[in-house]
Design a protein around this motif. Structure first.
Motif, mmCIF file in Angstrom:
data_model
loop_
_atom_site.group_PDB
_atom_site.id
_atom_site.type_symbol
_atom_site.label_atom_id
_atom_site.label_comp_id
_atom_site.label_asym_id
_atom_site.label_seq_id
_atom_site.Cartn_x
_atom_site.Cartn_y
_atom_site.Cartn_z
ATOM 1 N N GLU A 197 0.811 -1.210 0.000
ATOM 2 C CA GLU A 197 0.000 0.000 0.000
ATOM 3 C C GLU A 197 0.847 1.265 0.000
ATOM 4 O OE1 GLU A 197 -2.677 -0.205 3.309
ATOM 5 O OE2 GLU A 197 -3.122 -2.329 2.952
ATOM 6 N N ALA A 198 2.103 1.160 0.352
ATOM 7 C CA ALA A 198 2.991 2.320 0.436
ATOM 8 C C ALA A 198 3.690 2.557 -0.899
ATOM 9 C CB ALA A 198 4.030 2.118 1.529
ATOM 10 N N ASP A 199 3.973 3.801 -1.207
ATOM 11 C CA ASP A 199 4.766 4.128 -2.389
ATOM 12 C C ASP A 199 6.227 3.772 -2.177
ATOM 13 O OD1 ASP A 199 2.756 7.020 -2.575
ATOM 14 O OD2 ASP A 199 2.625 5.290 -3.918
ATOM 15 N N LEU A 200 6.675 3.827 -0.927
ATOM 16 C CA LEU A 200 8.071 3.576 -0.614
ATOM 17 C C LEU A 200 8.153 2.832 0.717
ATOM 18 C CD1 LEU A 200 11.136 4.095 -1.155
ATOM 19 C CD2 LEU A 200 10.876 6.244 0.096
ATOM 20 N N VAL A 201 8.853 1.731 0.756
ATOM 21 C CA VAL A 201 9.075 0.961 1.975
ATOM 22 C C VAL A 201 10.558 1.040 2.304
ATOM 23 C CG1 VAL A 201 8.998 -1.308 3.066
ATOM 24 C CG2 VAL A 201 7.154 -0.597 1.531
ATOM 25 N N VAL A 202 10.873 1.644 3.433
ATOM 26 C CA VAL A 202 12.253 1.813 3.887
ATOM 27 C C VAL A 202 12.424 0.984 5.146
ATOM 28 C CG1 VAL A 202 14.037 3.449 4.582
ATOM 29 C CG2 VAL A 202 12.286 4.142 2.936
ATOM 30 N N MET A 203 13.358 0.038 5.131
ATOM 31 C CA MET A 203 13.500 -0.904 6.240
ATOM 32 C C MET A 203 14.932 -0.935 6.743
ATOM 33 S SD MET A 203 10.593 -2.566 6.880
ATOM 34 C CE MET A 203 11.231 -3.988 7.755
ATOM 35 N N SER A 204 15.067 -1.016 8.063
ATOM 36 C CA SER A 204 16.370 -1.299 8.682
ATOM 37 C C SER A 204 16.248 -2.588 9.466
ATOM 38 C CB SER A 204 16.815 -0.148 9.586
ATOM 39 O OG SER A 204 15.915 -0.009 10.682
ATOM 40 N N PHE A 205 17.385 -3.238 9.732
ATOM 41 C CA PHE A 205 17.384 -4.551 10.362
ATOM 42 C C PHE A 205 18.479 -4.622 11.419
ATOM 43 C CE2 PHE A 205 15.927 -4.823 6.027
ATOM 44 C CZ PHE A 205 14.758 -5.557 6.123
ATOM 45 N N PRO A 206 18.192 -5.250 12.565
ATOM 46 C CA PRO A 206 19.225 -5.392 13.595
ATOM 47 C C PRO A 206 20.426 -6.201 13.131
ATOM 48 C CG PRO A 206 17.031 -5.790 14.509
ATOM 49 C CD PRO A 206 16.868 -5.725 13.025
ATOM 50 N N THR A 207 20.187 -7.247 12.319
ATOM 51 C CA THR A 207 21.276 -8.112 11.859
ATOM 52 C C THR A 207 21.038 -8.501 10.408
ATOM 53 O OG1 THR A 207 20.200 -10.211 12.416
ATOM 54 C CG2 THR A 207 21.445 -9.096 14.187
ATOM 55 N N PRO A 208 22.087 -8.936 9.689
ATOM 56 C CA PRO A 208 21.885 -9.441 8.329
ATOM 57 C C PRO A 208 20.924 -10.622 8.277
ATOM 58 C CG PRO A 208 24.201 -8.980 8.712
ATOM 59 C CD PRO A 208 23.519 -8.838 10.032
ATOM 60 N N ALA A 209 20.924 -11.459 9.311
ATOM 61 C CA ALA A 209 20.003 -12.598 9.341
ATOM 62 C C ALA A 209 18.552 -12.140 9.363
ATOM 63 C CB ALA A 209 20.305 -13.488 10.545
ATOM 64 N N ASP A 210 18.267 -11.059 10.088
ATOM 65 C CA ASP A 210 16.912 -10.524 10.119
ATOM 66 C C ASP A 210 16.490 -10.045 8.727
ATOM 67 O OD1 ASP A 210 16.233 -10.739 12.944
ATOM 68 O OD2 ASP A 210 17.770 -9.233 13.266
ATOM 69 N N ARG A 211 17.420 -9.415 8.025
ATOM 70 C CA ARG A 211 17.097 -8.961 6.667
ATOM 71 C C ARG A 211 16.812 -10.143 5.748
ATOM 72 N NH1 ARG A 211 20.732 -5.142 2.535
ATOM 73 N NH2 ARG A 211 19.469 -5.620 0.683
ATOM 74 N N ARG A 212 17.634 -11.192 5.829
ATOM 75 C CA ARG A 212 17.414 -12.358 4.976
ATOM 76 C C ARG A 212 16.073 -13.020 5.277
ATOM 77 N NH1 ARG A 212 22.987 -13.090 6.149
ATOM 78 N NH2 ARG A 212 22.474 -14.603 7.788
ATOM 79 N N ARG A 213 15.723 -13.081 6.555
ATOM 80 C CA ARG A 213 14.436 -13.684 6.939
ATOM 81 C C ARG A 213 13.283 -12.863 6.384
ATOM 82 N NH1 ARG A 213 11.414 -13.118 12.265
ATOM 83 N NH2 ARG A 213 9.855 -14.771 12.232
ATOM 84 N N PHE A 214 13.387 -11.554 6.483
ATOM 85 C CA PHE A 214 12.330 -10.672 5.995
ATOM 86 C C PHE A 214 12.176 -10.798 4.484
ATOM 87 C CE2 PHE A 214 11.288 -6.418 4.248
ATOM 88 C CZ PHE A 214 10.008 -6.268 4.766
ATOM 89 N N GLU A 215 13.272 -10.612 3.758
ATOM 90 C CA GLU A 215 13.195 -10.614 2.301
ATOM 91 C C GLU A 215 12.852 -11.993 1.742
ATOM 92 O OE1 GLU A 215 16.390 -6.969 1.550
ATOM 93 O OE2 GLU A 215 16.985 -9.055 1.172
ATOM 94 N N GLY A 216 13.155 -13.054 2.486
ATOM 95 C CA GLY A 216 12.885 -14.399 2.029
ATOM 96 C C GLY A 216 11.475 -14.884 2.283
ATOM 97 N N ASN A 217 10.684 -14.109 3.020
ATOM 98 C CA ASN A 217 9.309 -14.504 3.289
ATOM 99 C C ASN A 217 8.470 -14.320 2.023
ATOM 100 O OD1 ASN A 217 6.384 -13.597 4.152
ATOM 101 N ND2 ASN A 217 7.185 -14.864 5.816
#
Length: 270
Positions: A197-217
Motif C-alpha cells: 500500500e505504500a509508495d516507498l518501503v524503507v527498512m532497517s534490520f538489527p542483523t543481516p540474518a533478520d534482513r534475509r528472513r524478511f526478504e525471504g518470506n
C-alpha cells in the motif's frame, strides 16, 4: 514481523522538522558565538527566554554555558551551532558513538544511551544549565520532564514526539507496547502484504540474518515487488525516525535514487 523501534518508515519520505528544534537552534546559537558587545544587540539580549512545550513552559534565565542534549536532533543542532555540549546522547547507528554527519565531540561527552533508563545522576553530574530533549525518547512523559527540570531548565517537544507519518491505512493500527517507538506500529508477517500500500518501503534490520528472513518470506516478497523497497542502515533509520535540519541533506543524498524512482513511477492511487 515485529518492527524495531527504529525500524521501518512506511510513508512518503517527507521529514517534518519539529518546530521546537528551531527554537532550540535560537537557544544554542548564542552558546557558540564570539564575545559580543553588551547591550540590546548582544547575544545575551535574548534572555531570559521562555519556550512553550507539551508539558508547559520553560524559562532559560541566561545564555547557556553547559548544554546536555538527550535526543539525536538535539545533539545535531547543538553541535552544528557550536554550543558547549558537555553531555549528550550516543549515536545508536553503525557509526557509534558519533553520527556520521557531525564533527567529532571531545572524549567523555557521548555517554548517554537511549536504551538505558533515564540516567538522572549522570546528567546532574554534567552540571548543565540547560537540557535539550526535543527529540528524546528518554523524555516522553511529564514525570521524566519534571525530574530533569529539577536538575536544569529542560526543553521538550512542542506537541508530540515522532518523525514520519504512517499511511492512512496504518494510522488506526494500535502500537504493540512500549517497545514500539512513537509514530510506528507492529506488523505481523501474516499482514506483510499491506506493505504494498505504500509508495516507498524503507527498512532497517538489527542483523543481516533478520534482513534475509524478511526478504525471504513469500508474503513479503510479493508485497515488495509491488512497491519501491529500500533497505537501509541504522544511521539512516535514526535520521528518518527523528528528522532534524542537520541530517536532512545527508539523508536525502543517500535516499535520492529511491526517491527519484518513486517520483518517476505512475500514480498508484495509494
Amino acid at each position: 514481523m515485529h518492527t524495531a523501534p527504529l525500524g521501518p518508515a512506511r510513508s512518503s519520505v517527507v521529514a517534518t522538522v519539529v518546530a521546537l528544534v528551531v527554537a532550540a537552534m535560537l537557544l544554542v546559537a548564542g552558546c557558540s558565538a564570539a564575545p559580543q558587545a553588551a547591550g540590546p544587540q548582544g547575544a545575551d539580549a535574548a534572555f531570559p527566554l521562555t519556550l512553550d512545550h507539551a508539558f508547559g513552559t520553560t524559562t532559560i534565565p541566561a545564555r547557556p554555558q553547559r548544554v546536555v542534549a538527550l535526543g539525536s536532533a538535539d545533539v545535531a543542532v547543538a553541535r552544528v551551532l557550536g554550543a558547549d555540549v558537555v553531555g549528550s546522547l550516543r549515536n545508536a547507528g553503525e557509526s557509534q558513538p558519533q553520527a556520521p554527519y557531525l564533527t567529532p565531540f571531545p572524549d567523555g561527552v557521548l555517554t548517554i544511551s537511549e536504551l538505558e533508563p533515564l540516567p538522572l545522576e549522570r546528567i546532574a553530574a554534567y552540571r548543565p544549565d540547560v537540557i535539550l530533549a526535543v527529540s528524546s525518547y528518554l523524555v516522553t512523559d511529564r514525570d521524566a520532564y519534571e525530574r530533569l527540570s529539577a536538575i536544569a531548565p529542560t526543553v521538550v517537544y512542542r506537541d508530540v514526539l515522532f518523525g514520519l507519518c504512517l499511511p492512512p491505512t496504518f494510522a488506526t493500527d494500535p502500537p504493540a507496547g512500549d517497545e514500539v517507538a512513537p509514530g510506528t506500529v507492529a506488523l505481523s508477517y501474516e499482514e506483510a502484504g499491506r506493505l504494498a500500500e505504500a509508495d516507498l518501503v524503507v527498512m532497517s534490520f538489527p542483523t543481516p540474518a533478520d534482513r534475509r528472513r524478511f526478504e525471504g518470506n513469500p508474503v513479503v516478497a510479493r508485497a515488495l515487488a509491488r512497491t519501491t523497497y529500500v533497505p537501509i542502515g541504522l544511521d539512516e533509520a535514526i535520521a528518518l525516525q527523528a528528522p532534524n535540519v542537520v541530517s536532512t541533506g545527508w539523508l536525502l543524498d543517500r535516499l535520492r535514487p529511491a526517491l527519484e524512482r518513486v517520483a518517476a513511477a505512475p500514480a498508484t492511487g495509494r
